[in-house]
Motif scaffolding. Structure first.
Motif, PDB file in Angstrom:
ATOM      1  N   LYS A  62     -44.697 -30.568  73.104  1.00  0.00           N
ATOM      2  CA  LYS A  62     -43.879 -29.321  73.227  1.00  0.00           C
ATOM      3  C   LYS A  62     -42.915 -29.590  71.851  1.00  0.00           C
ATOM      4  O   LYS A  62     -42.136 -30.301  71.564  1.00  0.00           O
ATOM      5  N   ASN A  63     -42.971 -28.233  70.951  1.00  0.00           N
ATOM      6  CA  ASN A  63     -41.819 -28.019  69.945  1.00  0.00           C
ATOM      7  C   ASN A  63     -40.716 -28.026  70.311  1.00  0.00           C
ATOM      8  O   ASN A  63     -40.115 -27.256  71.408  1.00  0.00           O
ATOM      9  N   PRO A  80     -39.102 -23.722  69.433  1.00  0.00           N
ATOM     10  CA  PRO A  80     -40.422 -23.087  69.904  1.00  0.00           C
ATOM     11  C   PRO A  80     -41.045 -21.982  69.075  1.00  0.00           C
ATOM     12  O   PRO A  80     -40.265 -21.323  68.345  1.00  0.00           O
ATOM     13  N   TRP A  96     -46.910 -23.620  71.297  1.00  0.00           N
ATOM     14  CA  TRP A  96     -46.627 -22.132  71.537  1.00  0.00           C
ATOM     15  C   TRP A  96     -46.186 -21.545  72.814  1.00  0.00           C
ATOM     16  O   TRP A  96     -46.810 -22.212  73.945  1.00  0.00           O
ATOM     17  N   ILE A  97     -45.641 -20.483  72.746  1.00  0.00           N
ATOM     18  CA  ILE A  97     -45.265 -19.686  74.088  1.00  0.00           C
ATOM     19  C   ILE A  97     -45.797 -18.343  74.071  1.00  0.00           C
ATOM     20  O   ILE A  97     -45.194 -17.447  73.210  1.00  0.00           O
ATOM     21  N   SER A 131     -32.535 -19.698  76.910  1.00  0.00           N
ATOM     22  CA  SER A 131     -33.053 -21.344  76.810  1.00  0.00           C
ATOM     23  C   SER A 131     -31.994 -21.946  76.421  1.00  0.00           C
ATOM     24  O   SER A 131     -30.654 -21.477  76.198  1.00  0.00           O
ATOM     25  N   ALA A 142     -35.509 -20.501  66.711  1.00  0.00           N
ATOM     26  CA  ALA A 142     -36.965 -20.100  67.386  1.00  0.00           C
ATOM     27  C   ALA A 142     -37.779 -19.396  66.415  1.00  0.00           C
ATOM     28  O   ALA A 142     -36.966 -18.582  65.645  1.00  0.00           O
TER      29      ALA A 142
END
Length: 256
Positions: free
Chosen positions: A2-3, A6, A33-34, A81, A86
């Motif tokens: 996970k980055n 994000p 990615w999300i 978050s 981001a």
């Protein structure tokens, strides 16, 4: 993995092919990615539209509103978050430049080079007539890995599209508050600047946007046909105009 920075992708559920292309590009660079389901213009109800305050003008069509609502949903996710910065991508963004080094350096302290009250566009201006009128500073530059951002010195009204940008959560808060007051098109970069919600913009050109036309984009159809009634210049007149435009761009790029 996970980055820490994000990457949010806006995409309609039905656009499976687009999703596959952009996620493949990111996976090839070992980036996560999300995925965020975009709002569909055709599913918006009259009640949804009537709740919006159109202080700065009504949208051209429902897809434009849907695009704005989709970006708002991501701003809210960022604010809720624990991240500061981001990246937001639309699913038709063309990623043919390595981004892993850029994101790695951001995650290892290079965000200190960035200004929280600015927005950093990663590209998406190609194919637009307005790109020829943009001026970018020769001196006010930020390089992070292979990505070079240059300050936009002239002028935010020539910036369009929201296909790829880096934003701080403080800016997301401001844009959410503004949207609560009045509707605005997602890429109202000039409006944000005029209202002092954003202090300025930097542009890098490492992510591309498909060259759109009236056949493959409703939003582009409106924008491309908006100025069709304007008189077309002759060849000599166009060359003279271009010459003086280049001179103006040069001097505007001397600004810091």
């Amino acid at each position: 993995m996970k980055n820490k920075i994000p990457i949010f992708i806006i995409s309609l559920k039905k656009d499976i092919e687009r999703r596959n292309v952009i996620t493949h590009s990111l996976s090839a660079q070992n980036l996560s990615w999300i995925m965020v389901d975009a709002v569909e213009g055709g599913q918006l109800k009259d009640d949804d539209l009537n709740l919006l305050n159109y202080k700065y003008g009504k949208p051209s069509h429902a897809n434009e509103i849907a695009c704005s609502l989709s970006h708002q949903s991501i701003y809210k996710k960022i604010v809720d978050s624990d991240v500061d910065w981001a990246i937001i991508l639309e699913d038709d963004a063309i990623i043919d430049t390595p981004l892993s080094g850029f994101i790695n350096e951001l995650e290892n302290g290079k965000t200190s080079l960035l200004k929280k009250d600015h927005i950093y566009l990663l590209g998406g201006q190609e194919g637009l007539n307005s790109r020829k009128r943009l001026s970018l500073s020769f001196f006010n530059k930020i390089q992070i890995a292979n990505v070079v951002f240059r300050k936009v010195t002239y002028k935010p009204s020539k910036l369009y599209r929201t296909c790829c940008y880096l934003i701080h959560r403080d800016e997301c808060k401001k844009l959410i508050e503004l949207f609560d007051e009045t509707y605005y098109v997602a890429d109202s970069w000039n409006l944000f600047y005029k209202l002092n919600k954003v202090k300025g913009y930097f542009l890098a050109e490492v992510i591309k946007h498909p060259i759109l036309n009236v056949d493959n984009s409703n939003i582009e159809q409106y924008r491309l046909t908006e100025g069709k009634t304007r008189r077309k210049k002759g060849i000599i007149e166009s060359k003279i105009s271009l010459f003086f435009l280049e001179i103006r761009r040069f001097f505007r790029s001397m600004k810091y």
